[in-house]
Design a protein around this motif. Structure first.
Motif, PDB file in Angstrom:
ATOM      1  N   PRO A  91       0.821  -1.228   0.000  1.00 49.75           N
ATOM      2  CA  PRO A  91       0.000   0.000   0.000  1.00 49.75           C
ATOM      3  C   PRO A  91       0.850   1.272   0.000  1.00 49.75           C
ATOM      4  O   PRO A  91       0.556   2.219  -0.728  1.00 49.75           O
ATOM      5  CB  PRO A  91      -0.825  -0.110   1.284  1.00 49.75           C
ATOM      6  N   LEU A  92       1.902   1.283   0.788  1.00 49.80           N
ATOM      7  CA  LEU A  92       2.783   2.447   0.826  1.00 49.80           C
ATOM      8  C   LEU A  92       3.462   2.655  -0.523  1.00 49.80           C
ATOM      9  O   LEU A  92       3.514   3.778  -1.041  1.00 49.80           O
ATOM     10  CB  LEU A  92       3.838   2.293   1.929  1.00 49.80           C
TER      11      LEU A  92
ATOM     12  N   ASN B 298       2.492   1.605  -3.490  1.00 47.28           N
ATOM     13  CA  ASN B 298       1.491   2.038  -4.470  1.00 47.28           C
ATOM     14  C   ASN B 298       1.192   3.519  -4.314  1.00 47.28           C
ATOM     15  O   ASN B 298       1.079   4.254  -5.298  1.00 47.28           O
ATOM     16  CB  ASN B 298       0.201   1.226  -4.327  1.00 47.28           C
ATOM     17  N   GLN B 299       1.058   3.953  -3.071  1.00 42.06           N
ATOM     18  CA  GLN B 299       0.782   5.370  -2.797  1.00 42.06           C
ATOM     19  C   GLN B 299       1.933   6.251  -3.293  1.00 42.06           C
ATOM     20  O   GLN B 299       1.711   7.286  -3.928  1.00 42.06           O
ATOM     21  CB  GLN B 299       0.571   5.559  -1.295  1.00 42.06           C
TER      22      GLN B 299
ATOM     23  N   ARG C 245       2.187   9.020  -6.763  1.00 45.59           N
ATOM     24  CA  ARG C 245       2.591  10.426  -6.718  1.00 45.59           C
ATOM     25  C   ARG C 245       3.414  10.820  -7.945  1.00 45.59           C
ATOM     26  O   ARG C 245       3.593  12.008  -8.237  1.00 45.59           O
ATOM     27  CB  ARG C 245       3.377  10.706  -5.440  1.00 45.59           C
TER      28      ARG C 245
END
Length: 137
Positions: free
Chosen positions: A127-128, A130-131, A135
């Protein structure tokens, strides 16, 4: 001058810094797990590269390419893995001058344990990551 001509802003620099930090955290995790198993990070990476390689590609030259090493450094690395009982060398069936590398059963067991731990960590970080990657979209 920016590579694609676009000017970077503060958010771009922050995203790059966070992404690099996440990669370093994973690398530190990986190094620590390899050390717990008695391996250097480079030895772990070589075992992983060999496990993923098609049989005909499992050579010292392949290790050199995959780990971005000079051929003599890859040879030394494989020599150490061989002394640890993790790799064996066999003459290639198609070219007797070329040595094919094979992981030993103990290397396969060690790598299976390390890889399961790494897969779990990647799933945790997904998740991190992907986040962070979003960006840059």
């Amino acid at each position: 001058m920016e590579a694609d001509g676009a000017i970077l802003n503060d958010e771009d620099y922050a995203a790059l810094a966070e992404f690099r930090f996440a990669l370093r955290q994973f690398q530190a995790f990986s190094s620590e797990r390899a050390a717990q198993m008695g391996l250097t990070p480079q030895q772990h990476q070589a075992l992983l590269a060999l496990r993923a390689a098609p049989e005909e590609d499992a050579t010292v030259g392949y290790i050199a390419r995959r780990l971005l090493l000079k051929p003599h450094s890859a040879t030394g690395l494989v020599d150490r893995l061989e002394k640890l009982g993790l790799v064996t060398r066999h003459a290639s069936a198609t070219d007797r001058r070329r040595a094919q590398l094979q992981l030993t059963p103990s290397a396969l067991d060690l790598l299976a344990s390390l890889s399961a731990t790494h897969r779990d960590e990647i799933r945790r970080l997904r998740p991190l990551l992907n986040q962070l990657l979003a960006r840059f979209a």
